[in-house]
Design a protein around this motif. Sequence first.
Motif, PDB file in Angstrom:
ATOM      1  N   ALA A 110     -47.052 -19.937   7.127  1.00 35.87           N
ATOM      2  CA  ALA A 110     -47.176 -20.034   8.151  1.00 35.87           C
ATOM      3  C   ALA A 110     -48.300 -20.869   8.244  1.00 35.87           C
ATOM      4  N   PRO A 111     -49.017 -21.421   9.273  1.00 34.58           N
ATOM      5  CA  PRO A 111     -50.494 -21.879   9.117  1.00 34.58           C
ATOM      6  C   PRO A 111     -51.386 -21.577   9.145  1.00 34.58           C
TER       7      PRO A 111
ATOM      8  N   SER B  47     -32.280 -14.723  16.955  1.00 36.90           N
ATOM      9  CA  SER B  47     -33.261 -13.389  16.684  1.00 36.90           C
ATOM     10  C   SER B  47     -34.528 -14.115  17.059  1.00 36.90           C
ATOM     11  N   LEU B  48     -35.379 -15.641  16.650  1.00 34.84           N
ATOM     12  CA  LEU B  48     -36.196 -15.639  15.639  1.00 34.84           C
ATOM     13  C   LEU B  48     -37.393 -15.096  16.978  1.00 34.84           C
ATOM     14  N   LYS B  49     -38.583 -15.580  16.483  1.00 32.92           N
ATOM     15  CA  LYS B  49     -39.805 -14.463  16.767  1.00 32.92           C
ATOM     16  C   LYS B  49     -40.959 -15.490  16.656  1.00 32.92           C
ATOM     17  N   PRO B  50     -41.906 -16.072  17.735  1.00 36.19           N
ATOM     18  CA  PRO B  50     -43.397 -16.210  17.043  1.00 36.19           C
ATOM     19  C   PRO B  50     -43.267 -16.003  15.727  1.00 36.19           C
ATOM     20  N   GLU B  51     -43.774 -15.646  15.153  1.00 40.91           N
ATOM     21  CA  GLU B  51     -44.092 -14.717  13.638  1.00 40.91           C
ATOM     22  C   GLU B  51     -43.491 -15.561  12.415  1.00 40.91           C
TER      23      GLU B  51
ATOM     24  N   TYR C  74     -40.356 -24.062   6.433  1.00 38.69           N
ATOM     25  CA  TYR C  74     -39.740 -23.283   5.427  1.00 38.69           C
ATOM     26  C   TYR C  74     -39.260 -24.204   4.231  1.00 38.69           C
ATOM     27  N   TYR C  75     -39.373 -23.532   3.139  1.00 41.62           N
ATOM     28  CA  TYR C  75     -39.200 -24.476   1.926  1.00 41.62           C
ATOM     29  C   TYR C  75     -38.156 -23.504   1.391  1.00 41.62           C
ATOM     30  N   CYS C  76     -36.962 -24.678   0.694  1.00 37.82           N
ATOM     31  CA  CYS C  76     -35.724 -23.753  -0.563  1.00 37.82           C
ATOM     32  C   CYS C  76     -36.476 -24.334  -1.231  1.00 37.82           C
ATOM     33  N   ALA C  77     -36.391 -23.773  -2.770  1.00 37.25           N
ATOM     34  CA  ALA C  77     -36.107 -23.825  -4.708  1.00 37.25           C
ATOM     35  C   ALA C  77     -35.509 -23.036  -5.129  1.00 37.25           C
ATOM     36  N   THR C  78     -35.416 -24.031  -6.447  1.00 41.32           N
ATOM     37  CA  THR C  78     -34.753 -22.549  -6.896  1.00 41.32           C
ATOM     38  C   THR C  78     -35.330 -22.510  -8.624  1.00 41.32           C
ATOM     39  N   LYS C  79     -35.015 -21.336  -8.293  1.00 44.51           N
ATOM     40  CA  LYS C  79     -34.618 -20.693  -9.287  1.00 44.51           C
ATOM     41  C   LYS C  79     -33.851 -19.787 -10.609  1.00 44.51           C
ATOM     42  N   SER C  80     -34.495 -19.173 -11.828  1.00 41.81           N
ATOM     43  CA  SER C  80     -32.860 -18.867 -12.741  1.00 41.81           C
ATOM     44  C   SER C  80     -32.202 -18.174 -12.489  1.00 41.81           C
ATOM     45  N   SER C  81     -33.147 -16.959 -11.507  1.00 39.03           N
ATOM     46  CA  SER C  81     -32.223 -15.625 -10.932  1.00 39.03           C
ATOM     47  C   SER C  81     -33.497 -15.406  -9.554  1.00 39.03           C
TER      48      SER C  81
END
Length: 120
Positions: free
Chosen positions: A40-41, A85-89, A94-101
């Motif tokens: 968020a900013p 049910s999205l909220k202003p907060e 939004y980012y996606c990322a890969t990890k081993s677990s």
Amino acid sequence: QVQLVESGGGLVQPGGSLRLSCAASGFTLDYYAIAWFRQAPGKEREGVSCISSSDGSTRYTDSVKGRFTISRDNAKNTVYLQMNSLKPEDTAVYYCATKSSCSAVLINYWGKGTLVTVSS
């Protein structure tokens, strides 16, 4: 070329829904846990959710539990984040990322992000 591409962000009113997608190219997501982060900013990046590669188990940060659902479609090489049910907060990039677990700290690949704005 190896890349992750997020899509599905936009402007939505409080209480609304969005579905984010994270599509991989140049490699297969099958063997990776996939995490969603948001920033968020003026705030630090935080982990939102994660789905494992082994058994599809999921994790959520407390603020989104019961509202967000992460899922993966290995056939489409894509991971989704259904946000209800999205909220202003929830406004953030939004980012996606890969990890081993899901418990791993090291990120293999990052996407460039998609902006979600929740506002009336």
